[in-house]
Design a protein around this motif. Structure first.
Motif, PDB file in Angstrom:
ATOM      1  N   ARG A 190      61.571 -25.970  -1.893  1.00  0.00           N
ATOM      2  CA  ARG A 190      61.216 -26.236  -0.500  1.00  0.00           C
ATOM      3  C   ARG A 190      60.762 -27.679  -0.290  1.00  0.00           C
ATOM      4  O   ARG A 190      61.214 -28.361   0.636  1.00  0.00           O
ATOM      5  CB  ARG A 190      60.101 -25.270  -0.089  1.00  0.00           C
ATOM      6  N   VAL A 191      59.878 -28.162  -1.143  1.00  0.00           N
ATOM      7  CA  VAL A 191      59.300 -29.501  -0.963  1.00  0.00           C
ATOM      8  C   VAL A 191      60.317 -30.597  -1.265  1.00  0.00           C
ATOM      9  O   VAL A 191      60.405 -31.597  -0.544  1.00  0.00           O
ATOM     10  CB  VAL A 191      58.055 -29.669  -1.850  1.00  0.00           C
ATOM     11  N   LEU A 192      61.110 -30.405  -2.339  1.00  0.00           N
ATOM     12  CA  LEU A 192      62.079 -31.434  -2.735  1.00  0.00           C
ATOM     13  C   LEU A 192      63.390 -31.331  -1.968  1.00  0.00           C
ATOM     14  O   LEU A 192      64.273 -32.174  -2.112  1.00  0.00           O
ATOM     15  CB  LEU A 192      62.351 -31.336  -4.238  1.00  0.00           C
ATOM     16  N   GLN A 193      63.522 -30.249  -1.189  1.00  0.00           N
ATOM     17  CA  GLN A 193      64.708 -30.038  -0.365  1.00  0.00           C
ATOM     18  C   GLN A 193      65.984 -29.958  -1.210  1.00  0.00           C
ATOM     19  O   GLN A 193      67.017 -30.545  -0.894  1.00  0.00           O
ATOM     20  CB  GLN A 193      64.831 -31.143   0.699  1.00  0.00           C
ATOM     21  N   VAL A 194      65.877 -29.246  -2.319  1.00  0.00           N
ATOM     22  CA  VAL A 194      67.042 -28.960  -3.167  1.00  0.00           C
ATOM     23  C   VAL A 194      67.079 -27.453  -3.379  1.00  0.00           C
ATOM     24  O   VAL A 194      66.081 -26.761  -3.169  1.00  0.00           O
ATOM     25  CB  VAL A 194      66.955 -29.690  -4.522  1.00  0.00           C
ATOM     26  N   SER A 195      68.212 -26.943  -3.789  1.00  0.00           N
ATOM     27  CA  SER A 195      68.331 -25.488  -3.951  1.00  0.00           C
ATOM     28  C   SER A 195      67.492 -25.003  -5.128  1.00  0.00           C
ATOM     29  O   SER A 195      67.224 -25.744  -6.083  1.00  0.00           O
ATOM     30  CB  SER A 195      69.795 -25.103  -4.162  1.00  0.00           C
TER      31      SER A 195
END
Length: 256
Positions: free
Chosen positions: A231-236
């Protein structure tokens, strides 16, 4: 909210963790000894089989097999008797133990061996060694004290083989009983910036998997979860998991 039902072991074997309710379970050597005395008495009374134990100031780990009484009744007898004695000794009020103990089913001899390995490895994680006196490890090596003859049959009743087996790292991550550190998303963002030199979440989308793996590994050690990192790093989530796997493989290769 209703409590999650305990998973019942078909074999009757369990890994049990008892935790203090924001109080020390064992403040003095006499407390450890009295707990073990009570455990021995309940093993004799209920025909409860104790395969391994390790006691620390705030937690107690047991690997046991249910006897004549349901495991919950035996454990309740143990903690109740110990709590009464401690509350009287230290003039305490309220609960000594955390409301609900942890129980994990053990179904096979292989799982039992792994649980015993895990429990006997705990002193090392706390800065102690194999001679830690409030672990059952020494009972097997010295052939005295609370121990299980049937467990030793898994090692051909050989102390040498027992010691060799205990040197193997446990495969299963059994519950530690320690309080987990939880981080807010804002704290994770701040850690990302500190670890990377002010990298933003948008920039994290472009980093390679090995770099993401090292970053994710360090953030998980600080208390972040994989879902939170996604969520924070915006990766799956799958990308974080792949990156962590690559980091683990690279770390293993560098140690060879």
């Amino acid at each position: 909210m209703a409590r999650k039902a305990r998973v019942k072991s078909e074999s009757g074997m369990y890994h049990i963790v008892l935790k203090g309710n924001d109080k020390l379970l064992f403040a003095e050597d006499d407390d450890y000894r009295h707990f073990l005395l009570l455990l021995s008495k309940i093993c004799e009374r209920d025909l409860l089989e104790c395969y391994a134990y390790c006691l620390f100031s705030e937690t107690a780990h047991l690997a046991v097999k249910e006897g004549l009484r349901p495991i919950g009744e035996s454990i309740k007898s143990l903690v109740s008797a110990y709590a009464v004695r401690c509350n009287e000794k230290y003039a305490r009020a309220g609960k000594l133990f955390y409301d609900r103990y942890i129980s994990e089913p053990i179904e096979t001899d292989e799982e039992l061996t792994d649980a015993v390995r895990f429990i006997h490895a705990l002193p090392k994680a706390h800065g102690e060694d194999a001679t830690y006196i409030y672990s059952s490890y020494g009972n097997y090596v010295n052939k005295k004290g609370l121990r299980s003859d049937s467990l030793m049959l898994l090692f051909d009743d050989s102390v040498v083989r027992f010691r060799e087996e205990m040197e193997i790292a446990p495969e299963h991550a059994f519950a530690s009983g320690e309080k987990k550190v939880t981080l807010s998303d804002a704290q994770v963002v701040a850690l990302v910036r500190r670890m990377t030199g002010s990298m933003t979440a948008k920039e994290a989308e472009r980093i390679t998997l090995p770099i993401l793996g090292e970053l994710s590994y360090n953030l998980c050690r600080e208390g972040a979860s994989i879902r939170q990192l996604s969520r924070v790093l915006q990766v799956s989530k799958s990308a974080v998991e792949r990156a962590l796997k690559i980091h683990a493989e690279n770390s293993a290769n560098s140690e060879e």
